[in-house]
Scaffold this active site. Sequence first.
Site, PDB file in Angstrom:
ATOM      1  N   SER A 246      -3.140  -7.496   3.047  1.00 13.55           N
ATOM      2  CA  SER A 246      -3.465  -7.519   4.413  1.00 13.55           C
ATOM      3  C   SER A 246      -3.642  -8.767   5.103  1.00 13.55           C
ATOM      4  O   SER A 246      -3.404  -8.932   6.197  1.00 13.55           O
ATOM      5  CB  SER A 246      -4.381  -6.382   4.681  1.00 13.55           C
ATOM      6  OG  SER A 246      -4.386  -5.229   4.077  1.00 13.55           O
TER       7      SER A 246
ATOM      8  N   HIS B   7       0.995  -1.195   0.144  1.00 16.53           N
ATOM      9  CA  HIS B   7      -0.144   0.066   0.088  1.00 16.53           C
ATOM     10  C   HIS B   7       0.909   1.359   0.062  1.00 16.53           C
ATOM     11  O   HIS B   7       0.605   2.218  -0.759  1.00 16.53           O
ATOM     12  CB  HIS B   7      -0.845   0.174   1.266  1.00 16.53           C
ATOM     13  CG  HIS B   7      -1.959  -0.938   1.373  1.00 16.53           C
ATOM     14  ND1 HIS B   7      -2.134  -1.836   2.357  1.00 16.53           N
ATOM     15  CD2 HIS B   7      -3.018  -1.289   0.387  1.00 16.53           C
ATOM     16  CE1 HIS B   7      -3.413  -2.532   2.171  1.00 16.53           C
ATOM     17  NE2 HIS B   7      -3.637  -2.279   1.171  1.00 16.53           N
TER      18      HIS B   7
ATOM     19  N   LYS C 174     -17.470  -5.318   9.488  1.00 16.57           N
ATOM     20  CA  LYS C 174     -16.349  -6.012   9.254  1.00 16.57           C
ATOM     21  C   LYS C 174     -15.887  -5.908  10.592  1.00 16.57           C
ATOM     22  O   LYS C 174     -15.751  -4.797  11.307  1.00 16.57           O
ATOM     23  CB  LYS C 174     -15.172  -5.593   8.230  1.00 16.57           C
ATOM     24  CG  LYS C 174     -15.447  -6.082   7.031  1.00 16.57           C
ATOM     25  CD  LYS C 174     -14.099  -5.919   6.009  1.00 16.57           C
ATOM     26  CE  LYS C 174     -14.179  -6.296   4.866  1.00 16.57           C
ATOM     27  NZ  LYS C 174     -13.193  -6.117   3.868  1.00 16.57           N
TER      28      LYS C 174
ATOM     29  N   ARG D 109      -2.457  -6.008  -8.497  1.00 17.64           N
ATOM     30  CA  ARG D 109      -1.489  -7.004  -8.196  1.00 17.64           C
ATOM     31  C   ARG D 109      -1.660  -7.833  -9.509  1.00 17.64           C
ATOM     32  O   ARG D 109      -1.176  -7.890 -10.545  1.00 17.64           O
ATOM     33  CB  ARG D 109      -1.649  -7.650  -7.030  1.00 17.64           C
ATOM     34  CG  ARG D 109      -1.084  -6.866  -5.863  1.00 17.64           C
ATOM     35  CD  ARG D 109      -1.667  -7.296  -4.373  1.00 17.64           C
ATOM     36  NE  ARG D 109      -3.100  -7.491  -4.439  1.00 17.64           N
ATOM     37  CZ  ARG D 109      -3.884  -7.874  -3.364  1.00 17.64           C
ATOM     38  NH1 ARG D 109      -3.239  -7.782  -2.174  1.00 17.64           N
ATOM     39  NH2 ARG D 109      -5.157  -7.835  -3.391  1.00 17.64           N
TER      40      ARG D 109
END
Length: 158
Positions: free
Chosen positions: A128, A17, A41, A90
């Site tokens: 993450s 990041h 979450k 990615r």
Amino acid sequence: MKIAVCPGSFDPATNGHIDIIERSAKLFDEVIVAVLNNPQKQPLFSVEERVEILKKACNSMKNVEIDSFSGLLTEYAKGKKANVIVKGLRAVSDFEYELQMALMNKKLNPEIETVFIMTSSKYSYLSSNIVKEVAKFGGCIRGLVPEIIEDEIYKRFR
Ligand code: PNS
């Protein structure tokens, strides 16, 4: 003035990041890193903690601001007068979801462009979630996250 919003969960921020934020800061006049406040979450770090971590990790980037948001990203970006959403990309596996989000955001506000920055190859496997998985079982996460949160991540799993 080109203002870009770099949104994400950042739970926790990884060096992948930080790399994307640093490279965005060279492309735009101002970059607003926006941490999503998602009450659905169960995060490892609170929104306030994630904002503080990013502030410390991006301290040297003078045109980078750290903030949090809830609700629609396009509404937040409009409020900040940002005309660009910048995201890291990615593997091919990211593409489908990112395309869907970019097209929905375009429908919601055609004035805002989504721009993708390709991951640096050394961070291409990083996320993450994978950092949390490794830390949970005591594996080494050195060099994968900002140094300031390395120990804290392990502590959260004790
Ligand atoms: O780091 P993440 O979890 O991949 O980031 C996802 C994020 C925060 C960019 C995305 O969930 C988002 O923009 N959420 C805000 C809600 C929204 O605007 N949804 C409509 C666009 S699909």
